[in-house]
Design a protein around this motif. Structure first.
Motif, short mmCIF file in Angstrom:
data_model
loop_
_atom_site.label_atom_id
_atom_site.label_comp_id
_atom_site.label_asym_id
_atom_site.label_seq_id
_atom_site.Cartn_x
_atom_site.Cartn_y
_atom_site.Cartn_z
N LYS A 115 13.02 35.12 97.63
CA LYS A 115 12.47 35.22 98.99
C LYS A 115 11.15 35.99 98.98
CE LYS A 115 13.43 36.79 103.66
NZ LYS A 115 14.34 37.48 104.56
N ASP A 116 11.10 37.07 98.23
CA ASP A 116 9.87 37.85 98.13
C ASP A 116 8.71 36.99 97.61
OD1 ASP A 116 11.30 40.16 98.93
OD2 ASP A 116 11.72 40.71 96.84
N ILE A 117 9.00 36.18 96.62
CA ILE A 117 7.97 35.32 96.04
C ILE A 117 7.50 34.31 97.07
CG2 ILE A 117 7.45 33.58 94.27
CD1 ILE A 117 9.58 34.97 92.50
N THR A 118 8.44 33.63 97.76
CA THR A 118 8.05 32.59 98.72
C THR A 118 7.32 33.16 99.93
OG1 THR A 118 10.22 32.66 99.80
CG2 THR A 118 9.92 31.04 98.03
N GLU A 119 7.62 34.40 100.29
CA GLU A 119 6.90 35.01 101.41
C GLU A 119 5.50 35.46 101.02
OE1 GLU A 119 9.51 38.11 102.82
OE2 GLU A 119 10.67 36.69 104.05
N ALA A 120 5.30 35.73 99.74
CA ALA A 120 4.00 36.23 99.28
C ALA A 120 3.06 35.13 98.79
CB ALA A 120 4.21 37.25 98.16
#
Length: 181
Positions: A115-120
């Motif tokens: 999730k962190d990757i997809t949000e960034a």
């Protein structure tokens, strides 16, 4: 009044220099002090306070086992570097990050989740391998590996299944973080 003004400028410069510490910053063209132009023969100077373990000698070079590992004094592994096979001088082709202090400008590191990757970042593509899923982020020349054990049951055991981004749980943890130039 002038003394206060100059003191404020000096204090600002000191804090700015501390904030701009790039020794653990990851961008599209840097991993800490390394760039794709960094020559292998410069590594001992760049990591003068750390241990550089170069396996490029004798039989290992013939077998193309040429990882260069960087360890912090005290033993913690920071990075594993793969130099280019061709060319002179040799430069760094791939960097594997082992230390969570190496962080992208968007805050992504080894402790991050899918999730962190997809949000960034925008995901460029997802590759499904036998034991893992590889997520490519072309914006920063990075790829992140997530272990298949992080996937739901039906995808965990079906080696033929092509995994999509929607099927990867948000809380799936990063196993490997690599930069490839």
């Amino acid at each position: 009044m002038k003394r206060i003004f100059f003191a404020a400028i000096i204090t600002n410069l000191l804090f700015t220099s501390c904030d701009s510490d790039s020794s653990f910053k990851v961008t599209a063209d840097r991993v800490g002090e390394l760039t794709k132009e960094t020559q292998v023969n410069e590594l001992k100077t760049i990591f003068s306070n750390d241990s550089v373990v170069d396996q490029n000698s004798g039989l290992s070079e013939e077998l193309n086992v040429n990882a260069i590992e960087i360890y912090e004094k005290g033993g913690k592994q920071l990075l594993s570097l793969m130099p280019t096979k061709d060319g002179n001088p040799k430069t760094i082709k791939t960097v594997q990050v082992f230390d969570e202090r190496y962080t992208t400008e968007e805050g992504i590191n080894l402790n991050s989740t899918y999730k962190d990757i997809t949000e960034a970042y925008e995901i460029s593509r997802i590759e499904t391998l036998i034991s893992s899923i590889v997520i490519f982020v072309d914006d920063i020349n990075a790829y992140f590996t997530i272990d298949r054990d992080e996937l739901p049951g039906e995808l965990r055991f079906n080696m033929d299944a092509k995994v999509t981004g929607a099927e990867i749980p948000n809380d799936a943890k990063i196993k490997y973080f690599m930069i490839g130039w």
